[in-house]
Design a protein around this motif. Structure first.
Motif, PDB file in Angstrom:
ATOM      1  N   ALA A   1     -84.553  24.503  -0.104  1.00  0.00           N
ATOM      2  CA  ALA A   1     -84.940  23.132  -0.457  1.00  0.00           C
ATOM      3  C   ALA A   1     -83.759  22.359  -1.017  1.00  0.00           C
ATOM      4  O   ALA A   1     -82.868  22.928  -1.649  1.00  0.00           O
ATOM      5  N   LYS A   2     -83.786  21.046  -0.819  1.00  0.00           N
ATOM      6  CA  LYS A   2     -82.803  20.184  -1.475  1.00  0.00           C
ATOM      7  C   LYS A   2     -83.273  19.861  -2.878  1.00  0.00           C
ATOM      8  O   LYS A   2     -82.480  19.861  -3.815  1.00  0.00           O
ATOM      9  N   THR A   3     -84.575  19.558  -3.017  1.00  0.00           N
ATOM     10  CA  THR A   3     -85.139  19.284  -4.339  1.00  0.00           C
ATOM     11  C   THR A   3     -86.520  19.917  -4.454  1.00  0.00           C
ATOM     12  O   THR A   3     -87.237  20.067  -3.458  1.00  0.00           O
ATOM     13  N   ILE A   4     -86.858  20.291  -5.678  1.00  0.00           N
ATOM     14  CA  ILE A   4     -88.216  20.739  -5.970  1.00  0.00           C
ATOM     15  C   ILE A   4     -88.718  19.976  -7.189  1.00  0.00           C
ATOM     16  O   ILE A   4     -87.930  19.611  -8.069  1.00  0.00           O
TER      17      ILE A   4
ATOM     18  N   ASP B   1     -88.902  18.989  -1.370  1.00  0.00           N
ATOM     19  CA  ASP B   1     -88.240  17.872  -0.691  1.00  0.00           C
ATOM     20  C   ASP B   1     -89.152  16.653  -0.530  1.00  0.00           C
ATOM     21  O   ASP B   1     -89.077  15.921   0.460  1.00  0.00           O
ATOM     22  N   GLY B   2     -90.058  16.486  -1.496  1.00  0.00           N
ATOM     23  CA  GLY B   2     -90.916  15.311  -1.509  1.00  0.00           C
ATOM     24  C   GLY B   2     -92.027  15.296  -0.475  1.00  0.00           C
ATOM     25  O   GLY B   2     -92.745  14.302  -0.364  1.00  0.00           O
ATOM     26  N   THR B   3     -92.206  16.387   0.286  1.00  0.00           N
ATOM     27  CA  THR B   3     -93.201  16.343   1.356  1.00  0.00           C
ATOM     28  C   THR B   3     -94.163  17.528   1.402  1.00  0.00           C
ATOM     29  O   THR B   3     -95.308  17.368   1.795  1.00  0.00           O
ATOM     30  N   ASN B   4     -93.723  18.711   1.047  1.00  0.00           N
ATOM     31  CA  ASN B   4     -94.513  19.922   1.240  1.00  0.00           C
ATOM     32  C   ASN B   4     -94.935  20.490  -0.112  1.00  0.00           C
ATOM     33  O   ASN B   4     -94.091  20.902  -0.903  1.00  0.00           O
ATOM     34  N   LEU B   5     -96.247  20.535  -0.393  1.00  0.00           N
ATOM     35  CA  LEU B   5     -96.746  21.030  -1.674  1.00  0.00           C
ATOM     36  C   LEU B   5     -97.123  22.499  -1.562  1.00  0.00           C
ATOM     37  O   LEU B   5     -97.877  22.896  -0.669  1.00  0.00           O
ATOM     38  N   LYS B   6     -96.590  23.312  -2.452  1.00  0.00           N
ATOM     39  CA  LYS B   6     -96.900  24.740  -2.511  1.00  0.00           C
ATOM     40  C   LYS B   6     -97.509  25.042  -3.868  1.00  0.00           C
ATOM     41  O   LYS B   6     -97.119  24.462  -4.869  1.00  0.00           O
ATOM     42  N   THR B   7     -98.446  25.997  -3.901  1.00  0.00           N
ATOM     43  CA  THR B   7     -99.060  26.445  -5.140  1.00  0.00           C
ATOM     44  C   THR B   7     -98.681  27.898  -5.358  1.00  0.00           C
ATOM     45  O   THR B   7     -98.710  28.703  -4.425  1.00  0.00           O
ATOM     46  N   LYS B   8     -98.323  28.234  -6.582  1.00  0.00           N
ATOM     47  CA  LYS B   8     -97.907  29.594  -6.923  1.00  0.00           C
ATOM     48  C   LYS B   8     -98.695  30.055  -8.135  1.00  0.00           C
ATOM     49  O   LYS B   8     -98.867  29.312  -9.097  1.00  0.00           O
ATOM     50  N   GLN B   9     -99.177  31.303  -8.098  1.00  0.00           N
ATOM     51  CA  GLN B   9     -99.845  31.918  -9.251  1.00  0.00           C
ATOM     52  C   GLN B   9     -99.504  33.396  -9.265  1.00  0.00           C
ATOM     53  O   GLN B   9     -99.475  34.044  -8.226  1.00  0.00           O
TER      54      GLN B   9
END
Length: 194
Positions: A94-97, A176-184
């Motif tokens: 990623a470029k940004t998170i 990168d402002g477009t793809n949302l991921k969830t982590k647990q």
């Protein structure tokens, strides 16, 4: 924790003051880099990874010293007012998170732990060689309200997270402002470190 490395390097500086009062000693361990596995050498990593990650056990309970300090400019002195085991988040491709919706839960006590987010937006070291990359972040557990020191040790009561306890961490990451991921995931601390 560069995932493309195949070796782990660390260095240790001797305790000080040497041969003095044991209760006033300070020790420092500097970890250069941690590798995933030997087979991961030079592999590109596209996914999201954290430390601790799922089912890691025996982590430190507190962060008493770090250079550069993640809490610089807040008035917090980690030596007397530590934070809990930070959660490191990185997505190399990623470029940004952007990390949001953070929940840090003490499973045994059924209580939530307050957190601060440290990323490039509020990095106290912005513009220096220690500046955080835009694809990394840290979740910092704020443990001022916890009385986590074990009986018999006097440090004002705050020794970070509770020892030998399980914690559940969840958060969202916008990539990168477009793809949302969830982590647990859950991890477990070791005995209280002082």
């Amino acid at each position: 924790m560069p995932p493309n490395l195949s070796q782990t390097g660390s260095g240790m500086v001797a305790y000080k003051p040497h041969h003095k009062a044991a209760d006033k000693n300070q020790g420092y361990v500097f970890v250069n880099a941690s590798a995933a596995t030997k087979s991961s050498k030079n592999n590109a990593t596209n996914g999201l990874f954290t430390y601790p990650c799922a089912n890691v056990t025996d982590t430190n309970t507190a962060l008493y010293n770090e250079s550069p300090s993640p809490v610089e400019g807040t008035g917090c002195d980690l030596r007397t007012d530590p934070i809990g085991q930070p959660i490191y988040i990185r997505m190399p491709a990623a470029k940004t998170i952007s990390v949001s919706n953070i929940k840090f839960h003490d499973i045994q006590r059924n209580v939530d732990v307050s957190t601060n987010l440290l990323d490039y937006r509020q990095d106290p070291h912005k513009g220096t060689i220690s500046e955080l990359p835009k694809n990394e972040a840290f979740i910092l557990p704020l443990t001022d309200a916890l009385k986590s020191c074990e009986t018999g040790i006097e440090k004002g009561g705050n020794c970070g997270l509770y020892g030998n306890s399980e914690y559940r961490v969840s958060f969202d990451v916008l990539v990168d402002g477009t793809n949302l991921k969830t982590k647990q995931f859950t991890f477990k601390t070791g005995r209280v470190n002082y």
